[in-house]
Scaffold this active site. Structure first.
Site, PDB file in Angstrom:
ATOM      1  N   HIS A  23      90.385 -41.737  54.108  1.00 21.94           N
ATOM      2  CA  HIS A  23      89.006 -41.782  54.611  1.00 21.94           C
ATOM      3  C   HIS A  23      88.941 -41.284  56.064  1.00 21.94           C
ATOM      4  O   HIS A  23      88.038 -40.552  56.442  1.00 21.94           O
ATOM      5  CB  HIS A  23      88.471 -43.228  54.615  1.00 21.94           C
ATOM      6  CG  HIS A  23      88.317 -43.852  53.274  1.00 21.94           C
ATOM      7  ND1 HIS A  23      88.870 -45.073  52.956  1.00 21.94           N
ATOM      8  CD2 HIS A  23      87.649 -43.452  52.155  1.00 21.94           C
ATOM      9  CE1 HIS A  23      88.534 -45.403  51.718  1.00 21.94           C
ATOM     10  NE2 HIS A  23      87.810 -44.439  51.204  1.00 21.94           N
ATOM     11  N   LYS A  25      79.352 -53.943  42.579  1.00 22.41           N
ATOM     12  CA  LYS A  25      80.807 -53.963  42.741  1.00 22.41           C
ATOM     13  C   LYS A  25      81.169 -55.251  43.447  1.00 22.41           C
ATOM     14  O   LYS A  25      80.408 -55.727  44.292  1.00 22.41           O
ATOM     15  CB  LYS A  25      81.254 -52.786  43.620  1.00 22.41           C
ATOM     16  CG  LYS A  25      81.360 -51.478  42.868  1.00 22.41           C
ATOM     17  CD  LYS A  25      82.073 -50.453  43.750  1.00 22.41           C
ATOM     18  CE  LYS A  25      82.153 -49.093  43.081  1.00 22.41           C
ATOM     19  NZ  LYS A  25      82.738 -48.077  43.955  1.00 22.41           N
ATOM     20  N   ARG A  56      89.529 -35.683  45.877  1.00 22.60           N
ATOM     21  CA  ARG A  56      90.969 -35.726  45.700  1.00 22.60           C
ATOM     22  C   ARG A  56      91.360 -34.860  44.509  1.00 22.60           C
ATOM     23  O   ARG A  56      91.514 -33.674  44.616  1.00 22.60           O
ATOM     24  CB  ARG A  56      91.456 -37.169  45.507  1.00 22.60           C
ATOM     25  CG  ARG A  56      91.545 -37.938  46.800  1.00 22.60           C
ATOM     26  CD  ARG A  56      91.492 -39.410  46.599  1.00 22.60           C
ATOM     27  NE  ARG A  56      90.197 -39.803  46.056  1.00 22.60           N
ATOM     28  CZ  ARG A  56      89.797 -41.054  45.918  1.00 22.60           C
ATOM     29  NH1 ARG A  56      90.595 -42.029  46.239  1.00 22.60           N
ATOM     30  NH2 ARG A  56      88.596 -41.320  45.448  1.00 22.60           N
ATOM     31  N   SER A  95      91.691 -46.766  47.991  1.00 26.21           N
ATOM     32  CA  SER A  95      91.649 -48.169  48.420  1.00 26.21           C
ATOM     33  C   SER A  95      92.231 -49.062  47.323  1.00 26.21           C
ATOM     34  O   SER A  95      92.934 -50.033  47.613  1.00 26.21           O
ATOM     35  CB  SER A  95      90.211 -48.591  48.719  1.00 26.21           C
ATOM     36  OG  SER A  95      89.671 -47.812  49.744  1.00 26.21           O
TER      37      SER A  95
HETATM   38  P1  ADP Z   1      83.202 -44.873  46.589  1.00 25.50           P
HETATM   39  O1  ADP Z   1      83.234 -46.269  46.047  1.00 25.50           O
HETATM   40  O2  ADP Z   1      81.843 -44.412  47.015  1.00 25.50           O
HETATM   41  O3  ADP Z   1      83.918 -43.838  45.780  1.00 25.50           O
HETATM   42  P2  ADP Z   1      85.389 -44.901  48.484  1.00 25.50           P
HETATM   43  O4  ADP Z   1      85.447 -45.808  49.639  1.00 25.50           O
HETATM   44  O5  ADP Z   1      86.400 -45.074  47.430  1.00 25.50           O
HETATM   45  O6  ADP Z   1      83.916 -45.025  47.986  1.00 25.50           O
HETATM   46  O7  ADP Z   1      85.435 -43.400  48.983  1.00 25.50           O
HETATM   47  C1  ADP Z   1      84.480 -42.863  49.854  1.00 25.50           C
HETATM   48  C2  ADP Z   1      84.637 -41.363  49.876  1.00 25.50           C
HETATM   49  O8  ADP Z   1      85.906 -41.026  50.421  1.00 25.50           O
HETATM   50  C3  ADP Z   1      84.580 -40.682  48.506  1.00 25.50           C
HETATM   51  O9  ADP Z   1      83.963 -39.418  48.657  1.00 25.50           O
HETATM   52  C4  ADP Z   1      86.036 -40.511  48.148  1.00 25.50           C
HETATM   53  O10 ADP Z   1      86.220 -39.432  47.254  1.00 25.50           O
HETATM   54  C5  ADP Z   1      86.627 -40.212  49.510  1.00 25.50           C
HETATM   55  N1  ADP Z   1      88.039 -40.561  49.566  1.00 25.50           N
HETATM   56  C6  ADP Z   1      88.622 -41.735  49.288  1.00 25.50           C
HETATM   57  N2  ADP Z   1      89.966 -41.673  49.445  1.00 25.50           N
HETATM   58  C7  ADP Z   1      90.227 -40.397  49.834  1.00 25.50           C
HETATM   59  C8  ADP Z   1      91.429 -39.661  50.133  1.00 25.50           C
HETATM   60  N3  ADP Z   1      92.633 -40.232  50.033  1.00 25.50           N
HETATM   61  N4  ADP Z   1      91.309 -38.373  50.488  1.00 25.50           N
HETATM   62  C9  ADP Z   1      90.096 -37.792  50.555  1.00 25.50           C
HETATM   63  N5  ADP Z   1      88.926 -38.403  50.274  1.00 25.50           N
HETATM   64  C10 ADP Z   1      88.988 -39.686  49.917  1.00 25.50           C
END
Ligand code: ADP
Length: 158
Positions: free
Chosen positions: A17, A41, A91, A129
């Protein structure tokens, strides 16, 4: 002037992130991270805890990045913030279908708002996460995945 929102759950924030947030600053004049307070969630961390971890990591390093929480529709949050761009990270191909659907829906709801995707840094393309929480739960080393303040919070929580 480009004002971007970077919305997500950030439960908790990872280096993946943080990498996207840093790179968003190269594209947009203003970047606002939006922490989703989603009743559907059940996150491990409360919205306040997720915001605090972002403030202690991204916020400390980049004081220009604002961190806010929101509930409801992302487009409404964007309007409230005066944003004209959504930034999301991509990703693997598995992210693509859901992200495409969300981008198309958001475009229908608010055509003035564009969505752009930043490809994950190859170092973090496996990182989520959920994986971090899973590894932490069983006592694995997560120091390469999350900043130390987040690592500490995870240890306390699990
Ligand atoms: P959500 O529940 O909205 O998917 P996340 O917190 O999992 O929220 O992710 C927020 C954003 O960050 C999303 O666009 C996700 O694809 C991106 N993201 C999460 N982890 C990574 C990573 N390792 N590399 C690039 N982008 C990421």
């Amino acid at each position: 002037m480009i004002t971007a929102i970077y919305p997500g759950s950030f439960d908790p924030v990872t280096y993946g992130h943080i990498d996207i947030a840093e790179r968003a600053l190269r594209i947009a004049d203003r970047v606002i991270i939006g922490v989703l307070n989603n009743s559907e969630k059940t996150p491990l961390f409360s919205t306040e805890e997720r915001v605090k971890m972002l403030q202690d990591t991204v916020g400390k390093k980049y004081p220009d990045i604002k961190i806010e929480s929101f509930s409801g529709l992302t487009v409404d949050f964007a309007k409230e913030m005066g944003a004209n761009l959504i930034i999301r990270g991509l990703r693997a191909v598995t992210d693509y279908e859901y992200e495409l659907q969300m981008a198309q829906i958001n475009y229908k709801l608010y055509p003035e708002l564009e969505t752009t995707f930043l490809m994950s840094n190859i170092k973090y393309s496996f990182l989520s996460s959920s994986i971090v929480k899973e590894v932490a739960k069983y006592g694995g080393d997560i120091s390469h995945f999350v900043p130390s303040v987040v690592e500490q919070k995870l240890r306390e929580k699990l």
